[in-house]
Design a protein around this motif. Structure first.
Motif, PDB file in Angstrom:
ATOM      1  N   SER A 237       8.296   3.617  -8.717  1.00  0.00           N
ATOM      2  CA  SER A 237       7.199   3.963  -7.388  1.00  0.00           C
ATOM      3  C   SER A 237       6.362   5.121  -7.792  1.00  0.00           C
ATOM      4  CB  SER A 237       7.867   3.809  -6.093  1.00  0.00           C
ATOM      5  OG  SER A 237       8.504   5.169  -6.149  1.00  0.00           O
ATOM      6  N   THR A 238       5.119   4.935  -6.975  1.00  0.00           N
ATOM      7  CA  THR A 238       4.264   6.353  -6.989  1.00  0.00           C
ATOM      8  C   THR A 238       5.072   7.594  -6.264  1.00  0.00           C
ATOM      9  OG1 THR A 238       3.171   5.568  -4.989  1.00  0.00           O
ATOM     10  CG2 THR A 238       2.172   4.970  -6.939  1.00  0.00           C
ATOM     11  N   GLU A 239       6.073   7.271  -5.381  1.00  0.00           N
ATOM     12  CA  GLU A 239       6.747   8.304  -4.663  1.00  0.00           C
ATOM     13  C   GLU A 239       7.485   9.044  -5.506  1.00  0.00           C
ATOM     14  OE1 GLU A 239       7.531  10.749  -1.830  1.00  0.00           O
ATOM     15  OE2 GLU A 239       6.208   9.189  -1.541  1.00  0.00           O
TER      16      GLU A 239
ATOM     17  N   GLN B 164      13.598   8.569 -12.623  1.00  0.00           N
ATOM     18  CA  GLN B 164      13.089   7.334 -13.098  1.00  0.00           C
ATOM     19  C   GLN B 164      14.187   6.068 -12.597  1.00  0.00           C
ATOM     20  OE1 GLN B 164      11.922   7.161 -17.844  1.00  0.00           O
ATOM     21  NE2 GLN B 164      13.576   8.503 -17.341  1.00  0.00           N
ATOM     22  N   GLY B 165      15.228   6.652 -12.118  1.00  0.00           N
ATOM     23  CA  GLY B 165      16.150   5.742 -11.582  1.00  0.00           C
ATOM     24  C   GLY B 165      15.958   5.479 -10.142  1.00  0.00           C
ATOM     25  N   TYR B 166      15.352   6.267  -9.486  1.00  0.00           N
ATOM     26  CA  TYR B 166      15.386   6.114  -8.083  1.00  0.00           C
ATOM     27  C   TYR B 166      14.182   5.285  -7.482  1.00  0.00           C
ATOM     28  CZ  TYR B 166      17.857  10.935  -8.368  1.00  0.00           C
ATOM     29  OH  TYR B 166      18.668  11.836  -8.753  1.00  0.00           O
ATOM     30  N   ASP B 167      14.315   4.741  -6.378  1.00  0.00           N
ATOM     31  CA  ASP B 167      13.603   3.975  -5.598  1.00  0.00           C
ATOM     32  C   ASP B 167      12.782   4.937  -4.788  1.00  0.00           C
ATOM     33  OD1 ASP B 167      14.971   4.566  -3.395  1.00  0.00           O
ATOM     34  OD2 ASP B 167      15.669   2.524  -2.818  1.00  0.00           O
ATOM     35  N   GLY B 168      11.703   4.640  -3.956  1.00  0.00           N
ATOM     36  CA  GLY B 168      11.014   5.381  -3.200  1.00  0.00           C
ATOM     37  C   GLY B 168      11.838   6.302  -2.192  1.00  0.00           C
ATOM     38  N   PRO B 169      12.219   5.823  -1.224  1.00  0.00           N
ATOM     39  CA  PRO B 169      13.102   6.400  -0.366  1.00  0.00           C
ATOM     40  C   PRO B 169      13.929   7.570  -0.991  1.00  0.00           C
ATOM     41  CG  PRO B 169      13.022   4.346   0.437  1.00  0.00           C
ATOM     42  CD  PRO B 169      12.491   4.348  -0.958  1.00  0.00           C
TER      43      PRO B 169
ATOM     44  N   LEU C 102       0.798  -1.357   0.178  1.00  0.00           N
ATOM     45  CA  LEU C 102      -0.023  -0.043   0.214  1.00  0.00           C
ATOM     46  C   LEU C 102       0.761   1.289   0.056  1.00  0.00           C
ATOM     47  CD1 LEU C 102      -2.868  -0.930   2.601  1.00  0.00           C
ATOM     48  CD2 LEU C 102      -3.096  -0.574   0.125  1.00  0.00           C
ATOM     49  N   SER C 103       2.150   1.007   0.460  1.00  0.00           N
ATOM     50  CA  SER C 103       3.042   2.389   0.516  1.00  0.00           C
ATOM     51  C   SER C 103       3.237   3.131  -0.712  1.00  0.00           C
ATOM     52  CB  SER C 103       4.150   1.756   1.225  1.00  0.00           C
ATOM     53  OG  SER C 103       5.342   2.925   1.167  1.00  0.00           O
ATOM     54  N   ASN C 104       3.568   4.276  -0.740  1.00  0.00           N
ATOM     55  CA  ASN C 104       4.017   4.812  -2.059  1.00  0.00           C
ATOM     56  C   ASN C 104       5.404   4.470  -2.466  1.00  0.00           C
ATOM     57  OD1 ASN C 104       1.497   6.168  -2.970  1.00  0.00           O
ATOM     58  ND2 ASN C 104       2.129   7.855  -1.320  1.00  0.00           N
ATOM     59  N   MET C 105       6.052   3.933  -1.265  1.00  0.00           N
ATOM     60  CA  MET C 105       7.636   3.647  -1.469  1.00  0.00           C
ATOM     61  C   MET C 105       7.680   2.256  -2.212  1.00  0.00           C
ATOM     62  SD  MET C 105       9.154   5.985  -0.154  1.00  0.00           S
ATOM     63  CE  MET C 105       8.950   7.314   0.840  1.00  0.00           C
ATOM     64  N   ALA C 106       6.656   1.312  -2.214  1.00  0.00           N
ATOM     65  CA  ALA C 106       6.601   0.095  -2.836  1.00  0.00           C
ATOM     66  C   ALA C 106       6.847   0.034  -4.467  1.00  0.00           C
ATOM     67  CB  ALA C 106       5.076  -0.593  -2.519  1.00  0.00           C
TER      68      ALA C 106
ATOM     69  N   VAL D  36      -1.904  15.249  -8.967  1.00  0.00           N
ATOM     70  CA  VAL D  36      -0.776  14.282  -8.902  1.00  0.00           C
ATOM     71  C   VAL D  36      -0.633  13.094  -8.244  1.00  0.00           C
ATOM     72  CG1 VAL D  36       1.970  14.150  -8.968  1.00  0.00           C
ATOM     73  CG2 VAL D  36       0.646  16.239  -9.798  1.00  0.00           C
ATOM     74  N   MET D  37      -0.897  12.871  -6.990  1.00  0.00           N
ATOM     75  CA  MET D  37      -1.068  12.097  -6.308  1.00  0.00           C
ATOM     76  C   MET D  37      -2.272  10.955  -6.783  1.00  0.00           C
ATOM     77  SD  MET D  37       0.413   9.976  -3.997  1.00  0.00           S
ATOM     78  CE  MET D  37       1.540  10.998  -3.051  1.00  0.00           C
ATOM     79  N   LYS D  38      -3.345  11.640  -7.019  1.00  0.00           N
ATOM     80  CA  LYS D  38      -4.479  10.914  -7.315  1.00  0.00           C
ATOM     81  C   LYS D  38      -4.284  10.074  -8.747  1.00  0.00           C
ATOM     82  CE  LYS D  38      -9.487  11.556  -8.332  1.00  0.00           C
ATOM     83  NZ  LYS D  38     -10.398  12.309  -8.541  1.00  0.00           N
ATOM     84  N   PHE D  39      -3.440  10.660  -9.530  1.00  0.00           N
ATOM     85  CA  PHE D  39      -3.062  10.146 -10.936  1.00  0.00           C
ATOM     86  C   PHE D  39      -2.248   8.815 -10.649  1.00  0.00           C
ATOM     87  CE2 PHE D  39       0.118   9.458 -14.214  1.00  0.00           C
ATOM     88  CZ  PHE D  39      -0.562   9.504 -15.185  1.00  0.00           C
ATOM     89  N   ALA D  40      -1.158   8.950  -9.673  1.00  0.00           N
ATOM     90  CA  ALA D  40      -0.461   7.829  -9.545  1.00  0.00           C
ATOM     91  C   ALA D  40      -0.928   6.734  -8.935  1.00  0.00           C
ATOM     92  CB  ALA D  40       0.805   8.369  -8.458  1.00  0.00           C
ATOM     93  N   LEU D  41      -1.853   6.991  -7.851  1.00  0.00           N
ATOM     94  CA  LEU D  41      -2.575   5.906  -7.342  1.00  0.00           C
ATOM     95  C   LEU D  41      -3.544   5.203  -8.242  1.00  0.00           C
ATOM     96  CD1 LEU D  41      -3.031   7.610  -3.637  1.00  0.00           C
ATOM     97  CD2 LEU D  41      -1.490   5.734  -4.199  1.00  0.00           C
ATOM     98  N   LYS D  42      -4.253   5.955  -9.074  1.00  0.00           N
ATOM     99  CA  LYS D  42      -5.062   5.291 -10.045  1.00  0.00           C
ATOM    100  C   LYS D  42      -4.288   4.540 -11.133  1.00  0.00           C
ATOM    101  CE  LYS D  42      -9.070   8.227 -10.596  1.00  0.00           C
ATOM    102  NZ  LYS D  42      -9.774   8.946 -11.624  1.00  0.00           N
ATOM    103  N   LYS D  43      -2.962   4.857 -11.438  1.00  0.00           N
ATOM    104  CA  LYS D  43      -2.226   4.053 -12.346  1.00  0.00           C
ATOM    105  C   LYS D  43      -1.649   2.977 -11.395  1.00  0.00           C
ATOM    106  CE  LYS D  43      -1.507   6.229 -16.174  1.00  0.00           C
ATOM    107  NZ  LYS D  43      -1.701   5.920 -17.328  1.00  0.00           N
ATOM    108  N   LYS D  44      -1.254   3.008 -10.251  1.00  0.00           N
ATOM    109  CA  LYS D  44      -0.686   1.860  -9.273  1.00  0.00           C
ATOM    110  C   LYS D  44      -1.871   0.846  -9.140  1.00  0.00           C
ATOM    111  CE  LYS D  44       1.103   0.587  -4.904  1.00  0.00           C
ATOM    112  NZ  LYS D  44       1.799   1.281  -3.577  1.00  0.00           N
ATOM    113  N   PHE D  45      -3.135   1.320  -8.856  1.00  0.00           N
ATOM    114  CA  PHE D  45      -4.099   0.428  -8.591  1.00  0.00           C
ATOM    115  C   PHE D  45      -4.922  -0.140  -9.731  1.00  0.00           C
ATOM    116  CE2 PHE D  45      -3.186   2.119  -4.232  1.00  0.00           C
ATOM    117  CZ  PHE D  45      -2.764   1.109  -3.640  1.00  0.00           C
TER     118      PHE D  45
END
Length: 115
Positions: A31-33, A51-56, A14-18, A78-87
């Motif tokens: 990641s979404t982060e 593009q090359g970075y992990d969440g943290p 569920l984390s944006n870091m996943a 922006v967050m809503k877009f990312a979460l829609k893409k992820k889920f």
């Protein structure tokens, strides 16, 4: 009603870091982060780096960016877009559906009271 109050262990996904793939134009983020942090700037060269970075790493590097003028107006979208893409992709889609009617709250120790 069930509650999910931490995005750790079995709920780490569920984390944006996943790790997940967020595609935005020609850019692919890990990641979404990473996507969220990249969108803080309009500088294409800076965005490419994320593009090359992990969440943290994205969160840390995002703190160094000069924010775009409209950031505070668009950050929710922006967050809503990312979460829609992820889920909308597996396995995240099925995992989220399988939470049923659970209330999902990201408890945190870093005092992020916004999200």
């Amino acid at each position: 009603m069930n509650k999910i109050t931490s995005f750790k262990n079995e709920h780490r996904w569920l984390s944006n870091m996943a790790a997940c793939e967020i595609i935005y134009g020609d850019l692919v983020f890990k990641s979404t982060e990473a996507f969220y942090q990249a969108m803080k700037t309009l500088d294409a060269n800076e965005r490419i780096k994320f593009q090359g970075y992990d969440g943290p790493t994205s969160k840390r590097e995002g703190r160094k960016l000069i924010l775009r003028d409209d950031w505070h107006q668009i950050k929710d979208d922006v967050m809503k877009f990312a979460l829609k893409k992820k889920f909308s992709q597996e396995p995240f889609k099925s995992l989220l559906i399988n939470t049923g009617d659970a209330e999902i709250i990201e408890g945190n120790y870093w005092h992020d009271n916004y999200w």
